[in-house]
Design a protein around this motif. Structure first.
Motif, short mmCIF file in Angstrom:
data_model
loop_
_atom_site.label_atom_id
_atom_site.label_comp_id
_atom_site.label_asym_id
_atom_site.label_seq_id
_atom_site.Cartn_x
_atom_site.Cartn_y
_atom_site.Cartn_z
N GLY A 288 0.82 -1.21 0.00
CA GLY A 288 0.00 0.00 0.00
C GLY A 288 0.85 1.25 0.00
N SER A 289 0.17 2.39 0.11
CA SER A 289 0.87 3.67 -0.03
C SER A 289 1.51 4.15 1.27
N THR A 290 1.09 3.62 2.42
CA THR A 290 1.67 4.08 3.69
C THR A 290 2.95 3.32 4.01
N VAL A 291 2.98 2.07 3.61
CA VAL A 291 4.14 1.22 3.87
C VAL A 291 5.39 1.70 3.10
N ILE A 292 5.16 2.49 2.07
CA ILE A 292 6.29 3.09 1.34
C ILE A 292 7.23 3.77 2.33
N TYR A 293 6.63 4.45 3.31
CA TYR A 293 7.44 5.21 4.28
C TYR A 293 8.05 4.30 5.35
#
Ligand SMILES: O=C[C@H](O)[C@H](O)[C@H](O)COP(=O)(O)O
Length: 278
Positions: A68-73
């Motif tokens: 997902g897009s939060t795990v990128i960080y």
């Protein structure tokens, strides 16, 4: 021979210099360049805090990196541990387990070591996103189609930490904020049967086969070569019962209801604050 030796010394010096240039102390998230949206900032604040507060860098070795897009960080932060001289000796021992194609890419692009769940069936910790988190830390996941591998990895970990933004926190029940339905991974040949059973046996309000349009004509195909059905049950008062009922249907591989799995959830807010739910 002397020439070769001096070339070799130059090579070592050059590489030592470029390596030391790459090394840098773990940045304070507040000092990093501001991201393009407050939502992205919120995700990054949540992810960095979740990693810093839960990663036992000296003891954790096998780390799950979700999708997902939060795990990128999360992956970005883990990569920063690798570059900090204080932590790199520990971080170089990390083995990261992906939950799908995207997270495999995240692990590699952040310079982390990639492992597989088959090699490392017991994980120390996993960080992953969620589509909705209820007041009892039950989750809906699979909005990005990665639910089966995510469940395999998160239920194999001693600790599962959720990273999310403020939109994911339900005031009470699942199905309040996330209204696209419960994602369900199904075997392709069984999708019609599952759609019918969801409607007739489980009285689901609506169930649809997730489509890939506009990026793809036809259905979304998961990393496991399956299909996804999104099933709307409205507000879900008893997610554990619903999960069990769906799981009993022939053709269902896994549901996006993650029951009694997560220990903590970090929610990033637009003002830069982060809330913790335990
Ligand atoms: O299949 C996707 C996963 O369950 C994601 O973790 C979930 O959709 C949350 O993703 P995001 O961090 O982009 O909101």
């Amino acid at each position: 021979m002397l020439q070769n030796f001096s070339r070799c010394v130059q090579f070592v010096r050059f590489n030592a210099r470029s390596f030391s240039l790459r090394m840098s102390p773990l940045p304070d998230v507040k000092n990093l360049p501001v991201l393009h949206s407050t939502l992205e900032q919120a995700k990054r604040f949540a992810a960095y805090r979740a990693v810093d507060e839960n990663l036992d860098y000296a003891n954790h070795r096998v780390i799950g990196v979700g999708s997902g897009s939060t795990v990128i960080y999360v992956a970005e932060r883990l990569g920063q541990y690798l570059l900090d001289p204080k932590f790199s000796i520990y971080a170089s021992q990390f083995v990261c387990i992906p939950t799908g194609f995207q997270s495999k890419e995240l692990i590699l692009t952040n310079g982390l070591r990639l492992g597989s769940i088959e090699q490392y069936p017991a994980l120390d910790i996993v960080f992953d996103g969620a589509d909705e988190v209820d007041v009892n830390l039950q989750l809906i996941k699979g909005g990005g189609g990665c639910l089966f591998q995510e469940k395999l990895v998160s239920t194999s970990a001693a600790k599962f930490i959720v990273v999310a933004d403020y939109r994911k926190r339900s005031p009470k029940y699942l199905g309040t904020n996330w209204v696209k339905g419960v994602p369900i991974e199904v075997v392709p040949s069984g999708y019609i049967r599952v759609l019918n059973d969801l409607k007739c046996k489980l009285k689901c309000k609506n169930a649809v086969l997730r489509q890939g349009a506009p990026a793809k004509a036809g259905p979304v195909v998961t990393d496991n070569c399956n299909f996804i059905i999104d099933a709307d049950f409205g507000e879900i008062e008893h997610p554990e019962n619903l999960h069990r009922d769906i799981k009993m249907l022939v053709g269902v591989v896994e549901t996006g209801l993650f029951i009694d799995n997560a220990q903590k959830a970090y929610f990033g807010n637009p003002d830069g604050s982060v809330e913790l739910q335990v």
